[in-house]
Design an enzyme around this catalytic site. Structure first.
Site, PDB file in Angstrom:
ATOM      1  N   LEU A   1       0.926  -1.135   0.183  1.00 17.08           N
ATOM      2  CA  LEU A   1       0.068   0.140  -0.009  1.00 17.08           C
ATOM      3  C   LEU A   1       0.617   1.123   0.036  1.00 17.08           C
ATOM      4  O   LEU A   1       1.650   1.343   0.818  1.00 17.08           O
ATOM      5  CB  LEU A   1      -0.906  -0.036   1.087  1.00 17.08           C
ATOM      6  CG  LEU A   1      -1.818   1.226   1.323  1.00 17.08           C
ATOM      7  CD1 LEU A   1      -3.317   0.542   1.910  1.00 17.08           C
ATOM      8  CD2 LEU A   1      -1.353   2.207   2.508  1.00 17.08           C
TER       9      LEU A   1
ATOM     10  N   ASN B   1       0.629   5.297   0.592  1.00 16.36           N
ATOM     11  CA  ASN B   1      -0.398   6.760   0.941  1.00 16.36           C
ATOM     12  C   ASN B   1       0.400   7.982   0.581  1.00 16.36           C
ATOM     13  O   ASN B   1       1.024   7.874  -0.354  1.00 16.36           O
ATOM     14  CB  ASN B   1      -1.255   6.297   2.064  1.00 16.36           C
ATOM     15  CG  ASN B   1      -0.502   6.180   3.311  1.00 16.36           C
ATOM     16  OD1 ASN B   1       0.430   5.041   3.497  1.00 16.36           O
ATOM     17  ND2 ASN B   1      -0.529   6.906   4.329  1.00 16.36           N
ATOM     18  N   ASP B   2       0.492   8.636   1.654  1.00 16.96           N
ATOM     19  CA  ASP B   2       0.768  10.272   1.323  1.00 16.96           C
ATOM     20  C   ASP B   2       2.037  10.392   0.729  1.00 16.96           C
ATOM     21  O   ASP B   2       2.961   9.569   0.917  1.00 16.96           O
ATOM     22  CB  ASP B   2       0.997  10.860   2.779  1.00 16.96           C
ATOM     23  CG  ASP B   2      -0.204  10.615   3.685  1.00 16.96           C
ATOM     24  OD1 ASP B   2      -0.818  10.053   3.289  1.00 16.96           O
ATOM     25  OD2 ASP B   2       0.258  11.062   4.852  1.00 16.96           O
TER      26      ASP B   2
ATOM     27  N   SER C   1       4.286  10.643   8.023  1.00 12.63           N
ATOM     28  CA  SER C   1       4.673  11.517   6.910  1.00 12.63           C
ATOM     29  C   SER C   1       5.281  12.686   7.384  1.00 12.63           C
ATOM     30  O   SER C   1       5.422  13.108   8.707  1.00 12.63           O
ATOM     31  CB  SER C   1       3.162  12.155   6.421  1.00 12.63           C
ATOM     32  OG  SER C   1       2.616  11.166   5.715  1.00 12.63           O
TER      33      SER C   1
ATOM     34  N   ARG D   1       1.184  15.054  14.058  1.00 13.24           N
ATOM     35  CA  ARG D   1       2.097  14.611  13.482  1.00 13.24           C
ATOM     36  C   ARG D   1       2.352  15.254  11.847  1.00 13.24           C
ATOM     37  O   ARG D   1       1.430  16.083  11.651  1.00 13.24           O
ATOM     38  CB  ARG D   1       1.560  13.185  12.809  1.00 13.24           C
ATOM     39  CG  ARG D   1       0.040  13.120  12.265  1.00 13.24           C
ATOM     40  CD  ARG D   1      -0.184  11.729  11.865  1.00 13.24           C
ATOM     41  NE  ARG D   1      -1.723  11.378  11.912  1.00 13.24           N
ATOM     42  CZ  ARG D   1      -2.509  10.974  12.528  1.00 13.24           C
ATOM     43  NH1 ARG D   1      -2.352  10.876  13.886  1.00 13.24           N
ATOM     44  NH2 ARG D   1      -4.020  10.955  12.198  1.00 13.24           N
TER      45      ARG D   1
ATOM     46  N   GLU E   1      -4.609  16.673   9.214  1.00 12.81           N
ATOM     47  CA  GLU E   1      -3.523  16.125   8.700  1.00 12.81           C
ATOM     48  C   GLU E   1      -2.780  16.502   7.624  1.00 12.81           C
ATOM     49  O   GLU E   1      -3.248  17.487   7.083  1.00 12.81           O
ATOM     50  CB  GLU E   1      -3.891  14.438   8.300  1.00 12.81           C
ATOM     51  CG  GLU E   1      -4.658  13.637   9.239  1.00 12.81           C
ATOM     52  CD  GLU E   1      -4.598  12.350   8.857  1.00 12.81           C
ATOM     53  OE1 GLU E   1      -4.321  11.436   9.687  1.00 12.81           O
ATOM     54  OE2 GLU E   1      -5.450  11.892   7.991  1.00 12.81           O
TER      55      GLU E   1
HETATM   56  C1  FRU Z   1      -2.636  10.600   6.293  1.00 14.96           C
HETATM   57  C2  FRU Z   1      -1.859   9.881   7.463  1.00 14.96           C
HETATM   58  C3  FRU Z   1      -0.966  10.686   8.036  1.00 14.96           C
HETATM   59  C4  FRU Z   1       0.082   9.955   8.851  1.00 14.96           C
HETATM   60  C5  FRU Z   1       0.202   8.877   7.539  1.00 14.96           C
HETATM   61  C6  FRU Z   1       0.459   7.345   8.065  1.00 14.96           C
HETATM   62  O1  FRU Z   1      -3.029   9.981   5.196  1.00 14.96           O
HETATM   63  O2  FRU Z   1      -2.753   9.384   8.297  1.00 14.96           O
HETATM   64  O3  FRU Z   1      -1.640  11.785   8.980  1.00 14.96           O
HETATM   65  O4  FRU Z   1       1.303  10.497   9.016  1.00 14.96           O
HETATM   66  O5  FRU Z   1      -1.163   8.963   6.725  1.00 14.96           O
HETATM   67  O6  FRU Z   1       0.731   6.688   7.109  1.00 14.96           O
END
Ligand code: FRU
Length: 490
Positions: free
Chosen positions: A44, A46-47, A107, A167, A222
């Protein structure tokens, strides 16, 4: 398959060769692998993280759980590019193996300092009672690309008044001082952003909470990002917990910005206009920007959302990043345009100019699964006009303008395998214009549509069959003229 905690919080080295091979084979058989988007080899994504221009190259990392399509132990995966188009997979950037990031290298962002690239990120640690302890940590990349983490975090504590949801530091420099905004949740469970400053990137001081007019706006913000553009201050963030409101806030979580006066880092204030969503599509979250050597402000987002199952899950991977977009400010709004370097992907070109009147038409060369297309419509007297694409007898994705409602509408109700249907199958946004231009980038399982030169963008995953290739131009209840240019990308 249900993933246990033990399975999710494993390092890649804990997986057997057989498990990795099985996973890779499953991914390679997936019919929805992208052709020109950044996507994970397995697992997976993500960010986007650490987006930066350093040492003559763009660096773009992403949140990565390698072992399956779930949010597990997050790594930073490193990609780089000389032109924002062709990305080289470099490998793991940050490995979560210290006490301070034992449950994920979350992140963060990057900045150049004394010839090196400093990566500031959140170490996500959990104790034996599964209580989360966020640390803000530094890893340093040198010119050879070697990345080393500091032994200790640079920010150990969450300041008083905020919860464990603290975070995603985004860093910038003004004069001799470094600043970072951090996404936070107040103890009363509302979201906000906290500002830190430092003179050397190691010793950080909490300056306090950024004062905005959005006092109660979701339960957590976030991935904040602050920058200045054309003399304006812009704060991008991804609030969680907004209720849908008319055509807005339709996805599980949102991403948008406030824009106004530049942030006063001492008063911690920024006067600004209302929150505006960055993207009107189904799959867009946690974007991050950087500025390059030409001074362009460029944004990349995650083309996905948390807590939603995607059809590729069964193939052992999930999500991709959006194409890079160049930002500018116009009339108090961010305008987003695909970076011009993408034009280097253009291959065979097809053009058409015609009028459609209460009908649907197809043209030679207008079909495919990976292409760029610009189509400009001028309405004569149609109630609606637009394009069906990735279409066959059973499937189609529709982008259209409803001239009565005066709205652009993206419809993925029949796009193929369903995704996130409980959040609806259409997205709309108001635009009052006689001429409507759709600039679309279609890949195997996604579409990004820039409307009227970046006034609005609709970004979405779609999961049609490989055979759904048709492109049909239509007008309903009246006529509309149009001209379209299409470039194959494969
Ligand atoms: C956003 C998030 C961030 C975090 C990261 C963890 O999608 O939840 O806040 O740092 O993904 O993967």
């Amino acid at each position: 398959m249900e993933w246990t905690k033990e399975q999710r919080y494993r390092q890649i080295k804990d997986a057997s060769d057989e498990e990795l091979l099985e996973l890779k084979t499953r991914v390679s058989r997936c019919p929805w692998r992208q052709t020109f988007h950044i996507q994970p080899d397995t697992g997976l994504l993500n960010d986007p993280n650490g987006f930066s221009y350093y040492n003559g190259e763009y660096h773009l990392f992403y949140q990565w759980f390698p072992l399956g399509p779930v949010h597990g132990l997050k790594y930073w995966y490193h990609t780089k590019s000389k032109n924002l188009v062709h990305w080289e997979n470099v490998g793991i950037g940050i490995e979560p193996k210290h006490y301070y990031d034992s449950h994920g290298a979350y992140s963060g962002s990057a900045i150049e300092h004394e010839g090196k690239l400093y990566l500031l990120y959140t170490g996500n640690a959990r104790d034996e009672n599964w209580i989360r302890h966020p640390y803000q940590c530094i890893a340093i990349m040198d010119e050879t690309g070697k990345i080393e983490k500091l032994e200790e975090p640079v920010i150990h504590e969450v300041p008083k008044g905020y919860t464990e949801h603290f975070r995603d530091p985004k860093i910038w420099k003004e004069g001799d001082t470094f600043y970072a905004v951090i996404g936070a949740q107040r103890e009363d469970e509302t979201g906000c952003v906290v500002l830190y400053s430092s003179s050397d990137l190691l010793d950080w001081k909490c300056k306090g909470e950024l004062q905005t007019a959005l006092k109660t706006f979701g339960y957590m913000w976030e991935c904040p990002d602050y920058f200045e553009l054309q003399n304006k201050g812009v704060l991008i963030f991804s609030p969680q917990g907004l209720e849908p409101e008319k055509d807005c806030y339709q996805n599980i979580y949102q991403s948008g910005y406030i824009i106004g006066d530049k942030l006063d880092v001492n008063q911690l204030s920024m006067s600004h206009s209302f929150f505006q969503e960055l993207d009107r599509g189904f799959d867009f979250y946690a974007p991050q920007t950087t500025v390059d050597s030409n001074g362009r402000r460029i944004l990349v987002g995650w083309m996905g959302l948390p807590e939603i199952d995607y059809p590729t899950d069964k193939n052992g991977w999930a999500h991709c990043l959006t194409l890079p977009r160049e930002l500018s400010v116009h009339n108090g709004k961010l305008i987003q345009k695909p970076v011009e370097e993408l034009q280097t992907l253009r291959k065979q070109q097809h053009e058409v100019k015609d009028t459609v009147c209460g009908e649907k038409k197809m043209y030679d060369g207008f079909a495919g699964t990976a292409y760029e297309m610009v189509c400009e419509f001028e309405n004569e007297n149609a109630a609606a006009f637009g394009i069906e694409f990735r279409a066959d007898n059973h499937e189609k994705t529709i982008i259209k303008y409803d001239a009565i409602e005066k709205k652009v509408i993206l419809d993925r109700a029949s796009s193929g395998e369903a995704v996130g249907e409980s959040y609806g199958t259409i997205r709309k946004c108001a635009i009052d214009a006689q001429k409507i231009k759709f600039h679309m980038f279609v890949d195997t399982s996604s579409v990004e549509i820039f409307v009227n030169d970046g006034e609005e963008v609709f970004t979405s995953r779609i999961f049609p069959s490989r055979e759904s290739k048709e492109i049909r131009f239509f007008a309903a209840d009246g006529s509309a003229s149009f001209q379209a240019v299409k470039w194959n990308y494969e």
